[in-house]
Design a protein around this motif. Sequence first.
Motif, PDB file in Angstrom:
ATOM      1  N   GLY A  52      -4.804   9.647  12.447  1.00 42.57           N
ATOM      2  CA  GLY A  52      -4.628   9.260  13.748  1.00 42.57           C
ATOM      3  C   GLY A  52      -3.631   9.996  14.100  1.00 42.57           C
ATOM      4  N   GLU A  53      -2.563  11.587  13.298  1.00 38.42           N
ATOM      5  CA  GLU A  53      -1.369  11.589  13.732  1.00 38.42           C
ATOM      6  C   GLU A  53      -2.366  12.824  14.359  1.00 38.42           C
ATOM      7  OE1 GLU A  53       0.955  10.855   9.437  1.00 38.42           O
ATOM      8  OE2 GLU A  53      -0.088  12.905   9.833  1.00 38.42           O
ATOM      9  N   ALA A  54      -1.222  13.409  15.389  1.00 42.98           N
ATOM     10  CA  ALA A  54      -2.128  15.154  16.435  1.00 42.98           C
ATOM     11  C   ALA A  54      -1.514  16.367  15.441  1.00 42.98           C
ATOM     12  CB  ALA A  54      -0.991  14.504  17.951  1.00 42.98           C
ATOM     13  N   LEU A  55      -2.557  16.578  15.635  1.00 41.35           N
ATOM     14  CA  LEU A  55      -2.180  18.149  15.235  1.00 41.35           C
ATOM     15  C   LEU A  55      -2.111  19.322  16.245  1.00 41.35           C
ATOM     16  CD1 LEU A  55      -5.165  18.394  12.965  1.00 41.35           C
ATOM     17  CD2 LEU A  55      -3.250  17.848  11.956  1.00 41.35           C
ATOM     18  N   GLN A  56      -1.040  20.364  15.745  1.00 45.63           N
ATOM     19  CA  GLN A  56      -0.564  21.117  17.226  1.00 45.63           C
ATOM     20  C   GLN A  56      -1.849  22.214  16.746  1.00 45.63           C
ATOM     21  OE1 GLN A  56       2.918  22.492  16.664  1.00 45.63           O
ATOM     22  NE2 GLN A  56       2.225  24.034  18.655  1.00 45.63           N
ATOM     23  N   VAL A  57      -2.329  22.946  18.023  1.00 51.19           N
ATOM     24  CA  VAL A  57      -3.443  23.471  17.356  1.00 51.19           C
ATOM     25  C   VAL A  57      -3.507  25.009  18.176  1.00 51.19           C
ATOM     26  CG1 VAL A  57      -6.303  24.520  17.226  1.00 51.19           C
ATOM     27  CG2 VAL A  57      -5.984  21.922  16.923  1.00 51.19           C
ATOM     28  N   LYS A  58      -3.366  25.967  17.676  1.00 52.68           N
ATOM     29  CA  LYS A  58      -2.681  27.265  17.728  1.00 52.68           C
ATOM     30  C   LYS A  58      -4.380  28.131  18.684  1.00 52.68           C
ATOM     31  CE  LYS A  58       1.778  27.828  17.255  1.00 52.68           C
ATOM     32  NZ  LYS A  58       2.991  28.103  18.076  1.00 52.68           N
TER      33      LYS A  58
END
Length: 96
Positions: free
Chosen positions: A10-16
């Motif tokens: 449930g942790e936010a991922l940073q998408v590049k």
Amino acid sequence: MNYHILNSKGEALQVKAFHPGLYLLEEIEERELLKKDVAHELGILPTNLSEILKGKRNISPRVAIKLEKVLNISAEYWLNLQMAWDLQKAREEEYA
């Protein structure tokens, strides 16, 4: 709207975002096409295609439509990739 992508915890991922030229290069290689032939079909110089593939030149709406015809991948897809890249770069400049 919430555009966060979450992992299994449930942790936010940073998408590049990536330049659409990278994906275009993958498509050309996967289909075993010659770059000079693709450039010819797109109606652009091979050097211009090379600059797109290296991320030095953007995909314009005109080129996106030609890519749609040549690779059967929608012009909207190419332009969305380009827009995501442009927005990421603008945010990086704004918040740097």
